[in-house]
Write an enzyme that holds these catalytic residues in place. Structure first.
Site, PDB file in Angstrom:
ATOM      1  N   LYS A 143       1.703  -2.336  13.271  1.00 39.14           N
ATOM      2  CA  LYS A 143       0.890  -2.559  12.083  1.00 39.14           C
ATOM      3  C   LYS A 143      -0.229  -3.564  12.361  1.00 39.14           C
ATOM      4  CE  LYS A 143       3.376  -4.588   8.766  1.00 39.14           C
ATOM      5  NZ  LYS A 143       4.569  -4.938   7.942  1.00 39.14           N
TER       6      LYS A 143
ATOM      7  N   SER B 141       4.897  -2.780   3.595  1.00 39.50           N
ATOM      8  CA  SER B 141       3.567  -2.928   4.141  1.00 39.50           C
ATOM      9  C   SER B 141       3.355  -2.158   5.441  1.00 39.50           C
ATOM     10  CB  SER B 141       3.283  -4.420   4.391  1.00 39.50           C
ATOM     11  OG  SER B 141       4.217  -4.963   5.317  1.00 39.50           O
TER      12      SER B 141
ATOM     13  N   SER C 291       9.511  -3.998   3.808  1.00 34.84           N
ATOM     14  CA  SER C 291       8.304  -3.485   4.461  1.00 34.84           C
ATOM     15  C   SER C 291       8.551  -2.566   5.649  1.00 34.84           C
ATOM     16  CB  SER C 291       7.405  -4.643   4.908  1.00 34.84           C
ATOM     17  OG  SER C 291       6.837  -5.276   3.791  1.00 34.84           O
TER      18      SER C 291
END
Length: 536
Positions: A147, A222, A246
């Site tokens: 990420k 996320s 997440s």
């Protein structure tokens, strides 16, 4: 005698009043639940009118290499059944094919990846010992993503903030360095919400990431970009992080495996805006992958020296496990768990009930306060949101950003502004209450689980929702954040697709340092029910 009769009448009167109070509360609760279900129906109905005609899904996979696990790919590369360059190029082509639809990769490193793959092939064509490489570089030549919020030397690290859009990292996050040392080859970085703090992966730098099963649906946050690109076969696995679901939320919405390890096991330096490790945190780094067999070897890499704290080599006899399950959080502010999600949970429970001979239904005391408890414990994390959201250029406030929003001058997303409203305006949770409820929850659950128990818990009330509709039902987030509050190891396990072709699944929870139990159960559920289903 008269006094005794009078006392009995008073006691009976109080009992009747108590019964009536309970009946009234039950009726009120039932009314609220049904009202909430009606609201959910209308949200989906009106979103469907707008979105359904726009729905797309990623095209079918043409190269079978893309369907392999990371472990299988590593073995094929070591045994020279396929070259690392061939593998890396196959995944790069897939990323290029799907990224226009899902917008998962926000910065690619394709040229570097191909060069690294060529070097791997040169190494293997020399006198390198494949068995030795299997020990020292278990993922040699295997591509991965991470990420955007995880630091990678030389790559962008905006965290989704316009004020950081040109910021580049000077070093790798510790976990990224670990995977590179294990032979992994980075393909690129993936999309996140601003500062990783929302249930959708959308920001004003890179835009919105779409679900590969249905582009009108959320990928979660996320680690939403990682969940989407892995599910779409653009990468075999990804390095993610989880402070409130997440890893598990995107894994669930995208139909893949996601894992949050035991507290304090994975290094956090370079994850988000952390410049050092914070052992006392709800956050952990964890993997997202398509195949359950990748979870354990990937976890070995991510935990580094902390491997000695886990029991990953301990054999697990599934027949000896104690099985517990809970069908809902009990939070009336959250949506009701729908029939597809409940059916997925019960399928898993019945399967293990046949294996072990029993399965006990429980209710964790305080699970109805999941969101409130997470909200409190987030306030105890070493995070200054008001400063971070300005890229450390001072503190902002809800009042300032709302005023900018009205003038169309705010650089923040609505999710970030709502977080400021939460910090500045909404009342705080009572500290003693939160600590007491958390302690009681953990005590109850650890006594149940012991060293040989697992809990099956819903991942969410329903499968991936339409974009933006999370704003109208934020408390569903409680299904994930509960286990950050409790700091327990949790595995998100895919359990097929629902009637709309969207992934369903469940969470598998164990006591601290019993990560091996979660992973063993995940493998068994994959064997029994098929695990990940390609989105096309």
């Amino acid at each position: 005698m008269c006094t005794s009769v009078r006392n009995k009448k008073v006691a009976t009167k109080h009992q009747v009043i108590d019964v009536l109070k309970k009946l009234f509360c039950d009726l009120l609760r039932c009314f609220i639940v049904q009202l909430h279900a009606l609201l959910d129906f209308f949200i989906d109905f009106f979103c469907g009118l707008y979105y359904d005609k726009k729905a797309k899904r990623v095209p079918p996979v043409k190269n079978d290499l893309l369907l392999d696990s990371a472990v299988t790919l590593a073995e094929k590369i070591r045994s020279r059944k396929v070259t690392a360059e061939e593998v890396v190029c196959a995944f790069i082509e897939r990323c290029k094919e799907v990224n226009g639809l899902i917008n998962a990769i926000v910065e690619e490193t394709y040229s570097n990846a191909i060069e690294e793959a060529k070097n791997v092939d040169k190494l293997l064509n020399s006198e390198a010992n494949p068995e030795e490489l299997k020990k020292t570089k278990p993922f040699l030549g295997v591509p991965f993503t991470t990420k955007e919020s995880n630091e990678v030397k030389g790559l962008l690290h905006s965290m989704g903030l316009i004020s950081r859009r040109n910021h580049r990292s000077e070093n790798d996050a510790t976990v990224v360095a670990y995977l590179k040392e294990a032979g992994g080859i980075l393909l690129g970085k993936t999309n996140v919400p601003e500062l990783n703090l929302w249930c959708e992966s959308r920001n004003n730098v890179y835009g919105q990431t779409n679900n590969p099963y249905n582009t009108t649906r959320t990928v979660g946050g996320s680690s939403g970009g990682d969940g989407a690109i892995v599910a779409a076969c653009g990468a075999p696995f990804s390095i993610c992080s989880d402070i409130g679901g997440s890893v598990r939320m995107p894994a669930f919405f995208n139909g893949v495996f996601g894992y949050k390890p035991t507290e304090g096991i994975t290094p956090l330096k370079g994850v988000g805006l952390r410049s050092e490790d914070y052992p006392n945190s709800m956050a952990e780094v964890g993997p997202i992958c398509k195949k359950a067999e990748d979870l354990l070897p990937f976890l070995r890499v991510l935990v580094g020296p902390n491997i000695t704290k886990l029991k990953l080599d301990t054999p697990v006899n599934l027949k000896d496990l104690n099985i517990f399950y809970q069908e809902g959080s009990g939070d009336i502010r959250a949506s009701k768990v729908n029939s597809s999600m409940r059916a997925a949970l019960i399928r898993a429970v019945r399967h293990f009930e046949r294996l072990t001979g029993s399965a006990s239904k429980i209710k964790i005391p305080g699970s109805e306060y999941s969101y409130r408890l997470w909200r409190y414990w987030m306030s105890q994390e070493n995070i200054n949101f008001k400063s971070n959201i300005t890229n450390m250029q001072g503190n902002t406030s809800a009042k300032a950003e709302l005023f900018k929003l009205l003038k169309c001058q705010s650089e923040l997303t609505l999710a970030a502004i709502l977080k400021l409203v939460d910090e500045d305006i909404l009342p705080k949770e009572n500290s003693e209450w939160a600590k007491t409820v958390t302690a009681n929850m953990k005590k109850y659950l650890l006594e149940k689980l012991g060293d040989n128990g697992v809990l099956f818990y819903p991942s969410s009330p329903f499968s991936a929702v339409y974009h933006y509709s999370t704003y109208l039902r934020p408390f569903n987030f409680g299904y994930w954040c509960l286990f950050n509050v409790l700091r327990l190891p949790v595995c998100q396990v895919p359990m097929g697709l629902d009637e709309n072709g969207l992934p369903v699944g469940l969470q598998v929870v164990a006591a601290p340092y019993n990560d091996h139990l979660c992973l063993a159960v995940a493998r068994e559920l994959e064997n029994a029910f098929g695990g990940w289903v390609p989105p096309s």
